[in-house]
Design a protein around this motif. Structure first.
Motif, mmCIF file in Angstrom:
data_model
loop_
_atom_site.group_PDB
_atom_site.id
_atom_site.type_symbol
_atom_site.label_atom_id
_atom_site.label_comp_id
_atom_site.label_asym_id
_atom_site.label_seq_id
_atom_site.Cartn_x
_atom_site.Cartn_y
_atom_site.Cartn_z
ATOM 1 N N ILE A 111 -77.519 -36.592 35.452
ATOM 2 C CA ILE A 111 -78.278 -36.464 36.702
ATOM 3 C C ILE A 111 -79.530 -37.336 36.664
ATOM 4 O O ILE A 111 -79.982 -37.848 37.687
ATOM 5 N N GLY A 112 -80.081 -37.520 35.465
ATOM 6 C CA GLY A 112 -81.230 -38.406 35.364
ATOM 7 C C GLY A 112 -80.901 -39.822 35.786
ATOM 8 O O GLY A 112 -81.738 -40.526 36.371
ATOM 9 N N TYR A 113 -79.671 -40.248 35.505
ATOM 10 C CA TYR A 113 -79.254 -41.612 35.864
ATOM 11 C C TYR A 113 -78.736 -41.721 37.297
ATOM 12 O O TYR A 113 -79.022 -42.712 37.985
ATOM 13 N N VAL A 114 -77.964 -40.733 37.763
ATOM 14 C CA VAL A 114 -77.288 -40.873 39.060
ATOM 15 C C VAL A 114 -77.898 -40.035 40.165
ATOM 16 O O VAL A 114 -77.564 -40.221 41.332
ATOM 17 N N GLY A 115 -78.796 -39.115 39.829
ATOM 18 C CA GLY A 115 -79.383 -38.253 40.843
ATOM 19 C C GLY A 115 -80.527 -38.913 41.568
ATOM 20 O O GLY A 115 -80.880 -40.072 41.318
ATOM 21 N N PRO A 116 -81.161 -38.188 42.496
ATOM 22 C CA PRO A 116 -82.332 -38.725 43.212
ATOM 23 C C PRO A 116 -83.422 -39.123 42.225
ATOM 24 O O PRO A 116 -83.608 -38.473 41.194
ATOM 25 N N GLN A 117 -84.132 -40.183 42.544
ATOM 26 C CA GLN A 117 -85.128 -40.703 41.614
ATOM 27 C C GLN A 117 -86.543 -40.199 41.889
ATOM 28 O O GLN A 117 -87.512 -40.706 41.329
ATOM 29 N N SER A 118 -86.665 -39.187 42.719
ATOM 30 C CA SER A 118 -87.950 -38.536 42.952
ATOM 31 C C SER A 118 -88.084 -37.349 42.016
ATOM 32 O O SER A 118 -87.140 -36.567 41.857
ATOM 33 N N GLY A 119 -89.268 -37.199 41.401
ATOM 34 C CA GLY A 119 -89.448 -36.162 40.383
ATOM 35 C C GLY A 119 -89.111 -34.766 40.869
ATOM 36 O O GLY A 119 -88.365 -34.033 40.233
ATOM 37 N N LEU A 120 -89.633 -34.376 42.032
ATOM 38 C CA LEU A 120 -89.410 -33.021 42.544
ATOM 39 C C LEU A 120 -88.015 -32.831 43.115
ATOM 40 O O LEU A 120 -87.643 -31.720 43.471
ATOM 41 N N SER A 121 -87.234 -33.896 43.214
ATOM 42 C CA SER A 121 -85.869 -33.791 43.739
ATOM 43 C C SER A 121 -84.814 -33.954 42.660
ATOM 44 O O SER A 121 -83.634 -33.711 42.925
ATOM 45 N N ASN A 122 -85.216 -34.358 41.470
ATOM 46 C CA ASN A 122 -84.245 -34.606 40.413
ATOM 47 C C ASN A 122 -84.134 -33.400 39.484
ATOM 48 O O ASN A 122 -85.126 -32.959 38.896
ATOM 49 N N LEU A 123 -82.932 -32.902 39.353
ATOM 50 C CA LEU A 123 -82.717 -31.699 38.550
ATOM 51 C C LEU A 123 -83.023 -31.936 37.079
ATOM 52 O O LEU A 123 -83.494 -31.017 36.382
ATOM 53 N N ALA A 124 -82.785 -33.143 36.576
ATOM 54 C CA ALA A 124 -83.055 -33.423 35.163
ATOM 55 C C ALA A 124 -84.544 -33.236 34.855
ATOM 56 O O ALA A 124 -84.921 -32.613 33.852
ATOM 57 N N ILE A 125 -85.399 -33.783 35.717
ATOM 58 C CA ILE A 125 -86.845 -33.638 35.538
ATOM 59 C C ILE A 125 -87.235 -32.173 35.561
ATOM 60 O O ILE A 125 -88.002 -31.685 34.707
ATOM 61 N N LEU A 126 -86.718 -31.441 36.522
ATOM 62 C CA LEU A 126 -87.087 -30.029 36.678
ATOM 63 C C LEU A 126 -86.561 -29.182 35.523
ATOM 64 O O LEU A 126 -87.246 -28.267 35.038
ATOM 65 N N LEU A 127 -85.348 -29.475 35.071
ATOM 66 C CA LEU A 127 -84.792 -28.708 33.957
ATOM 67 C C LEU A 127 -85.603 -28.906 32.680
ATOM 68 O O LEU A 127 -85.890 -27.945 31.955
ATOM 69 N N VAL A 128 -85.973 -30.140 32.397
ATOM 70 C CA VAL A 128 -86.676 -30.435 31.149
ATOM 71 C C VAL A 128 -88.085 -29.858 31.168
ATOM 72 O O VAL A 128 -88.500 -29.149 30.243
ATOM 73 N N TRP A 129 -88.848 -30.156 32.226
ATOM 74 C CA TRP A 129 -90.268 -29.798 32.214
ATOM 75 C C TRP A 129 -90.531 -28.389 32.707
ATOM 76 O O TRP A 129 -91.353 -27.666 32.132
ATOM 77 N N VAL A 130 -89.858 -27.973 33.765
ATOM 78 C CA VAL A 130 -90.104 -26.639 34.318
ATOM 79 C C VAL A 130 -89.254 -25.589 33.608
ATOM 80 O O VAL A 130 -89.774 -24.578 33.122
ATOM 81 N N GLY A 131 -87.941 -25.853 33.542
ATOM 82 C CA GLY A 131 -87.061 -24.845 32.970
ATOM 83 C C GLY A 131 -87.156 -24.722 31.466
ATOM 84 O O GLY A 131 -87.187 -23.608 30.926
ATOM 85 N N TRP A 132 -87.233 -25.876 30.762
ATOM 86 C CA TRP A 132 -87.180 -25.847 29.291
ATOM 87 C C TRP A 132 -88.560 -25.809 28.649
ATOM 88 O O TRP A 132 -88.925 -24.835 28.016
ATOM 89 N N TRP A 133 -89.340 -26.884 28.832
ATOM 90 C CA TRP A 133 -90.603 -26.966 28.094
ATOM 91 C C TRP A 133 -91.622 -25.931 28.554
ATOM 92 O O TRP A 133 -92.454 -25.477 27.772
ATOM 93 N N ALA A 134 -91.573 -25.529 29.817
ATOM 94 C CA ALA A 134 -92.492 -24.500 30.301
ATOM 95 C C ALA A 134 -91.856 -23.112 30.155
ATOM 96 O O ALA A 134 -92.288 -22.303 29.337
ATOM 97 N N GLY A 135 -90.824 -22.822 30.940
ATOM 98 C CA GLY A 135 -90.258 -21.479 30.970
ATOM 99 C C GLY A 135 -89.577 -21.059 29.689
ATOM 100 O O GLY A 135 -89.872 -19.991 29.128
#
Length: 476
Positions: A111-135
């Motif tokens: 998803i990081g490669y093929v998904g939307p390239q906006s931070g708040l719209s890309n699931l890879a960004i959200l999974l890593v920083w919000v879901g994993w490193w934070a939560g």
């Protein structure tokens, strides 16, 4: 006439009450939002010097109150309390979790490669920083360590051959360098905004990790070299639930635990293990973990911008200032801690080496790091959790507008309470370790003078950071 044990219990109750009242007197402040611009910190409404002095005084007072508890049997009873909860199907759940970890890592890369390239719209960004490193990281010290099961790289290594080469006698220093490197990359690069870059970093990390595990064996690599595994292992010893750990010694909770039950213990008791920090490199990693949480918040303050602005103006590259500050701060923290260990040897009038004292009293610092991580990321996680949930339902075509949770005004007290809670727990764990290490009561108490002063200084530094306005790291 009251018995000694009754008086001891009374002192403990008085201490708890006093700390509770003191906590209510602390002024409120908002948490650091972290990456993606989740939330901003607010300045406190009282003089900064008064706020910081109050926080430092609370930690100092907690040491004095903890000193009333000098009954070794009472301390052992408090730390020896255990309860078990059933966990039927633990083996099956573990298999599902391991599979989910591998699939999650693959999804992040794709998803990081093929998904939307906006931070708040890309699931890879959200999974890593919000879901994993934070939560998820918060779950490691608030509930229990599960990364040794979730870890996708460890799961993949079970499918690969191993050369089982002997790891050079370098201790945990590779993990120290790895942790500081990861923090540096996180700060200076747009990993929270560039999904393609994030996926590339994950792929590169995967190549290095899997190659190392194949050459040196899974246990050696993830126990001594991999910084992420080491972070979660240490955080797991703060948690009240003893779960699977990759570094368990003889007679630990995990070895007494049956496959269908979990062990519940008082928070922080896992940090009292004498084999948790075994050499100077382990001490360095604990200090690096402590410093990295501080550094991550420091570089997002206006004070940092004001500090480096003159240097940038005269031509010093900002990209050089960030790693220099990271290395210098780590050296300062490590040097200050070792100085405290030498001072503790003098104040306790012991023949024990300063290195041994440094190893024995390093684990309480993990509680401080956990408290600051909670202060740093809880508001961030709560603010962006609705975004993660929304994008998760449609990762390749998320809605144009995503909901961001606005934190209530009273939330500002939570980061301050988190910082203080971590320090108070550290004071207690160090107190218990001192009574386990020294035969005399006064000797045990005196050994804590230098460490308490260091904790007071770190408390004031941490509180200052969490009450500063948030900005993006400047000049990058």
């Amino acid at each position: 006439m009251a018995s000694p044990r009754s008086r001891e219990l009374g002192h403990r109750l008085l201490a708890v009450a006093a700390l509770g009242v003191a906590g209510l007197l602390v002024p409120s402040a908002a948490a650091h939002g972290g990456s993606l611009g989740a939330s901003a910190r607010e300045s406190v409404t009282v003089p900064t010097w008064l706020f910081l002095t109050t926080g430092g005084a609370i930690v100092g007072a907690s040491f004095l109150l903890a000193s009333f508890v000098t009954d070794r049997r009472l301390i052992d009873e408090l730390h020896g309390w255990r309860a078990t909860i059933p966990f039927h199907g633990r083996t099956a759940v573990g298999s599902i979790v391991r599979a989910g970890g591998v699939l999650g890592m693959i999804a992040i890369v794709v998803i990081g490669y093929v998904g939307p390239q906006s931070g708040l719209s890309n699931l890879a960004i959200l999974l890593v920083w919000v879901g994993w490193w934070a939560g998820y990281t918060m779950s490691a010290y608030l509930l229990g360590e599960t990364w040794s099961t979730v870890n996708p790289w460890r799961t993949i290594t079970t499918w690969l051959p191993s050369l089982d080469r002997t790891l050079p006698a370098v201790g945990a220093w590779p993990a120290v360098v790895g942790l500081l490197t990861l923090i540096w990359i996180e700060v200076v690069s747009p990993l929270a905004d560039d999904p393609t870059l994030l996926s590339t970093v994950v792929v590169g990390y995967s190549v290095v990790t899997l190659a190392g595990a194949v050459v040196f064996g899974s246990d050696q690599w993830f126990d001594r070299v991999d910084p992420i595994s080491t972070v979660f292992t240490y955080y797991g010893h703060v948690a009240p639930i003893a779960t699977v750990s990759t570094r368990v010694g003889e007679g630990t909770d995990q070895q007494r635990d049956s496959p269908d039950r979990l062990t519940v213990r008082p928070p922080g008791v896992g940090l009292t293990r004498t084999d948790l920090v075994t050499d100077s490199s382990d001490v360095a990693f604990v200090v690096a973990l402590l410093w990295s949480t501080t550094y991550d918040g420091l570089v997002a303050t206006p004070a940092w911008k004001a500090l480096i602005a003159p240097l940038v103006e005269v031509g010093v590259p900002a990209h050089l200032l960030y790693p220099t500050a990271l290395a210098a701060g780590f050296g300062l923290f490590l040097g200050a801690y070792r100085l405290a260990a030498r001072a503790a040897r003098s104040s306790s009038e012991t023949y024990l080496a300063a290195d041994r004292l440094a190893r024995r009293f390093a684990p309480p610092l993990i509680a401080i790091a956990a408290g600051y991580h909670l202060a740093h990321y809880l508001g961030y996680f709560l603010s962006l959790a609705p975004v993660l949930a929304t994008v998760l339902t449609s990762p390749l075509s998320p809605p144009a507008v995503v909901p961001v949770f606005s934190l209530p005004g009273w939330y500002g007290a939570i980061p301050v309470a988190s910082v203080l809670a971590g320090h108070l727990l550290a004071i207690w764990i160090a107190h218990a370790a001192a009574f386990d290490l020294f035969p005399g009561r006064l000797q045990a108490i005196r050994s804590q003078y230098p460490f308490t002063l260091a904790m007071v200084a770190y408390t004031m530094t941490s509180l200052w950071i969490v009450t500063q306005p948030t900005i993006q790291p400047p000049f990058l």
